[in-house]
Motif scaffolding. Structure first.
Motif, PDB file in Angstrom:
ATOM      1  N   GLU A 114       1.406   6.664  -6.821  1.00  0.00           N
ATOM      2  CA  GLU A 114       0.175   7.461  -7.291  1.00  0.00           C
ATOM      3  C   GLU A 114       0.353   9.042  -6.887  1.00  0.00           C
ATOM      4  O   GLU A 114       0.230   9.907  -7.824  1.00  0.00           O
ATOM      5  CB  GLU A 114      -0.991   7.073  -6.686  1.00  0.00           C
ATOM      6  CG  GLU A 114      -1.551   5.448  -7.181  1.00  0.00           C
ATOM      7  CD  GLU A 114      -2.576   4.910  -6.264  1.00  0.00           C
ATOM      8  OE1 GLU A 114      -3.008   5.637  -5.184  1.00  0.00           O
ATOM      9  OE2 GLU A 114      -3.214   4.042  -6.691  1.00  0.00           O
ATOM     10  N   ARG A 115       0.905   9.125  -5.896  1.00  0.00           N
ATOM     11  CA  ARG A 115       1.109  10.567  -5.125  1.00  0.00           C
ATOM     12  C   ARG A 115       2.413  11.267  -5.319  1.00  0.00           C
ATOM     13  O   ARG A 115       2.570  12.591  -5.075  1.00  0.00           O
ATOM     14  CB  ARG A 115       0.378  10.600  -3.798  1.00  0.00           C
ATOM     15  CG  ARG A 115      -1.074   9.965  -3.814  1.00  0.00           C
ATOM     16  CD  ARG A 115      -1.573  10.301  -2.207  1.00  0.00           C
ATOM     17  NE  ARG A 115      -2.550   9.680  -2.067  1.00  0.00           N
ATOM     18  CZ  ARG A 115      -3.419   9.614  -1.021  1.00  0.00           C
ATOM     19  NH1 ARG A 115      -2.718  10.328  -0.175  1.00  0.00           N
ATOM     20  NH2 ARG A 115      -4.521   8.671  -0.979  1.00  0.00           N
TER      21      ARG A 115
ATOM     22  N   THR B 113       6.371  11.188  -3.578  1.00  0.00           N
ATOM     23  CA  THR B 113       6.862  11.306  -2.084  1.00  0.00           C
ATOM     24  C   THR B 113       6.360  12.590  -1.305  1.00  0.00           C
ATOM     25  O   THR B 113       5.868  13.572  -2.029  1.00  0.00           O
ATOM     26  CB  THR B 113       8.311  11.024  -2.042  1.00  0.00           C
ATOM     27  OG1 THR B 113       8.934  12.350  -2.763  1.00  0.00           O
ATOM     28  CG2 THR B 113       8.788   9.850  -2.430  1.00  0.00           C
TER      29      THR B 113
ATOM     30  N   ARG C 130       2.180   1.633  -3.385  1.00  0.00           N
ATOM     31  CA  ARG C 130       1.413   2.020  -4.542  1.00  0.00           C
ATOM     32  C   ARG C 130       0.840   3.613  -4.212  1.00  0.00           C
ATOM     33  O   ARG C 130       0.625   4.228  -5.357  1.00  0.00           O
ATOM     34  CB  ARG C 130      -0.039   1.137  -4.237  1.00  0.00           C
ATOM     35  CG  ARG C 130      -1.160   1.525  -5.287  1.00  0.00           C
ATOM     36  CD  ARG C 130      -2.139   0.150  -5.202  1.00  0.00           C
ATOM     37  NE  ARG C 130      -2.668   0.346  -3.928  1.00  0.00           N
ATOM     38  CZ  ARG C 130      -2.713  -0.829  -3.160  1.00  0.00           C
ATOM     39  NH1 ARG C 130      -1.730  -1.726  -3.403  1.00  0.00           N
ATOM     40  NH2 ARG C 130      -3.346  -0.767  -2.044  1.00  0.00           N
ATOM     41  N   ARG C 131       0.752   4.095  -2.983  1.00  0.00           N
ATOM     42  CA  ARG C 131       0.441   5.530  -2.954  1.00  0.00           C
ATOM     43  C   ARG C 131       1.620   6.466  -3.444  1.00  0.00           C
ATOM     44  O   ARG C 131       1.383   7.474  -3.890  1.00  0.00           O
ATOM     45  CB  ARG C 131       0.321   5.636  -1.236  1.00  0.00           C
ATOM     46  CG  ARG C 131       0.266   7.028  -0.931  1.00  0.00           C
ATOM     47  CD  ARG C 131      -0.099   7.193   0.617  1.00  0.00           C
ATOM     48  NE  ARG C 131      -0.063   8.828   0.947  1.00  0.00           N
ATOM     49  CZ  ARG C 131      -0.163   8.911   2.130  1.00  0.00           C
ATOM     50  NH1 ARG C 131      -0.617   8.108   3.304  1.00  0.00           N
ATOM     51  NH2 ARG C 131       0.086  10.400   2.429  1.00  0.00           N
ATOM     52  N   LEU C 132       2.838   5.815  -3.145  1.00  0.00           N
ATOM     53  CA  LEU C 132       4.031   6.595  -3.634  1.00  0.00           C
ATOM     54  C   LEU C 132       3.980   6.920  -5.184  1.00  0.00           C
ATOM     55  O   LEU C 132       4.395   7.891  -5.717  1.00  0.00           O
ATOM     56  CB  LEU C 132       5.586   5.996  -3.148  1.00  0.00           C
ATOM     57  CG  LEU C 132       5.733   6.297  -1.656  1.00  0.00           C
ATOM     58  CD1 LEU C 132       6.859   5.432  -1.412  1.00  0.00           C
ATOM     59  CD2 LEU C 132       5.954   7.650  -1.277  1.00  0.00           C
TER      60      LEU C 132
ATOM     61  N   VAL D 259       6.032   8.278   3.260  1.00  0.00           N
ATOM     62  CA  VAL D 259       4.686   8.536   3.097  1.00  0.00           C
ATOM     63  C   VAL D 259       4.154   9.492   4.280  1.00  0.00           C
ATOM     64  O   VAL D 259       2.828   9.999   4.170  1.00  0.00           O
ATOM     65  CB  VAL D 259       3.912   7.258   3.176  1.00  0.00           C
ATOM     66  CG1 VAL D 259       4.054   6.532   2.021  1.00  0.00           C
ATOM     67  CG2 VAL D 259       4.099   6.497   4.622  1.00  0.00           C
TER      68      VAL D 259
ATOM     69  N   GLY E  13       0.842  -1.123   0.045  1.00  0.00           N
ATOM     70  CA  GLY E  13      -0.138  -0.047   0.013  1.00  0.00           C
ATOM     71  C   GLY E  13       0.656   1.180   0.040  1.00  0.00           C
ATOM     72  O   GLY E  13       0.413   2.244  -0.733  1.00  0.00           O
ATOM     73  N   ILE E  14       1.950   1.033   0.770  1.00  0.00           N
ATOM     74  CA  ILE E  14       2.970   2.388   0.829  1.00  0.00           C
ATOM     75  C   ILE E  14       3.371   2.626  -0.634  1.00  0.00           C
ATOM     76  O   ILE E  14       3.265   3.891  -1.115  1.00  0.00           O
ATOM     77  CB  ILE E  14       4.151   2.002   1.629  1.00  0.00           C
ATOM     78  CG1 ILE E  14       3.513   2.198   3.061  1.00  0.00           C
ATOM     79  CG2 ILE E  14       5.277   3.125   1.592  1.00  0.00           C
ATOM     80  CD1 ILE E  14       4.596   1.765   4.067  1.00  0.00           C
TER      81      ILE E  14
ATOM     82  N   ASN F 212       3.538   9.319   7.312  1.00  0.00           N
ATOM     83  CA  ASN F 212       2.422   8.921   8.093  1.00  0.00           C
ATOM     84  C   ASN F 212       2.941   8.103   9.514  1.00  0.00           C
ATOM     85  O   ASN F 212       3.655   7.098   9.283  1.00  0.00           O
ATOM     86  CB  ASN F 212       1.467   8.001   7.509  1.00  0.00           C
ATOM     87  CG  ASN F 212       0.364   7.567   8.097  1.00  0.00           C
ATOM     88  OD1 ASN F 212       0.525   7.231   9.420  1.00  0.00           O
ATOM     89  ND2 ASN F 212      -0.819   7.557   7.683  1.00  0.00           N
TER      90      ASN F 212
END
Length: 221
Positions: free
Chosen positions: A102-103, A105, A98-100, A150, A95-96, A152
């Motif tokens: 998409e968005r 760093t 995949r987020r990186l 990320v 998930g980390i 978080n």
């Protein structure tokens, strides 16, 4: 200064927790080892209160177990526990990244990547030389900083806790490994490079290989 006593005690509590965690990770306190608050307090020449608090903290992190009327025991993780850790780790790490992908760093992450690359290179060298205790220190910092991309803290803390538990399980087995270097994963630098280039496919491939390496090793135990 008002409250300075509490600050000192909390600092001591953290220092004791860190020292005991290092002893467990180094294999000097192997799984199943039992001890009391009094024994640890005498070993570190401190009062019982910060020791008790440190041991409770390590219990909350899943590294120790409270033994009724006897004190504390270093937790014994099974191969099934380890497989569960890898599964949990895999889902979150996937998930980390995949987020990186998409968005991108978090702002200001360039400097962090430099630090992660340095940790990764040190971890790679330690793995290739079979320096287990050195590897553990760099590996934990590497993944903690990498997950920090990320921005978080809940994710970073969760992954760090799982990774410490993985090492607690693995260390006693690795210390008996006749071909230690072959059992240690050493692709940290490749992963940093893939993250830097935002190559999502390469990142997923490396992380998948990382988890498969761990599971294949555990299957031989």
């Amino acid at each position: 200064m008002p409250g300075s006593g509490a600050v000192t005690r909390n600092t001591l509590r953290q220092q004791i927790a860190d020292a005991l965690r290092d002893e467990v990770l180094a294999g000097r306190l192997p799984p199943g080892t039992e001890f009391t608050v009094k024994q640890i307090a005498e070993q570190y020449e401190v009062s019982a209160t910060p020791v008790r608090e440190a041991l409770v903290d390590l219990s909350a992190q899943g590294l120790l177990e409270l033994v009724q009327h006897r004190g504390f025991r270093v937790r014994i993780f099974t191969v099934d526990d380890f497989r569960g850790m890898i599964e949990a780790r895999s889902l979150v790490v996937d998930g980390i990244f995949r987020r990186l992908a998409e968005r991108g760093t978090a702002p200001g992450s360039g400097e962090l990547l430099v630090s992660v690359r340095r940790r990764g290179e040190e971890a790679r060298r330690a793995a290739q030389s079979g320096s287990l205790e050195v590897l553990i220190g760099y590996d934990l910092r590497f993944w903690r900083e990498l997950s920090g991309l990320v921005a978080n803290t809940y994710i970073s803390e969760f992954l760090h806790r799982i990774r410490v538990q993985c090492w607690v399980f693995a260390v006693p087995h690795l210390q008996r490994e006749p071909q230690l270097r072959a059992a240690l994963w050493d692709r940290h630098s490749e992963l940093v490079e893939a993250v830097t280039l935002a190559d999502a496919d390469a990142v997923r491939g490396i992380v998948r290989g990382y988890n498969e390496h761990a599971l294949a090793w555990a299957a031989r135990l």
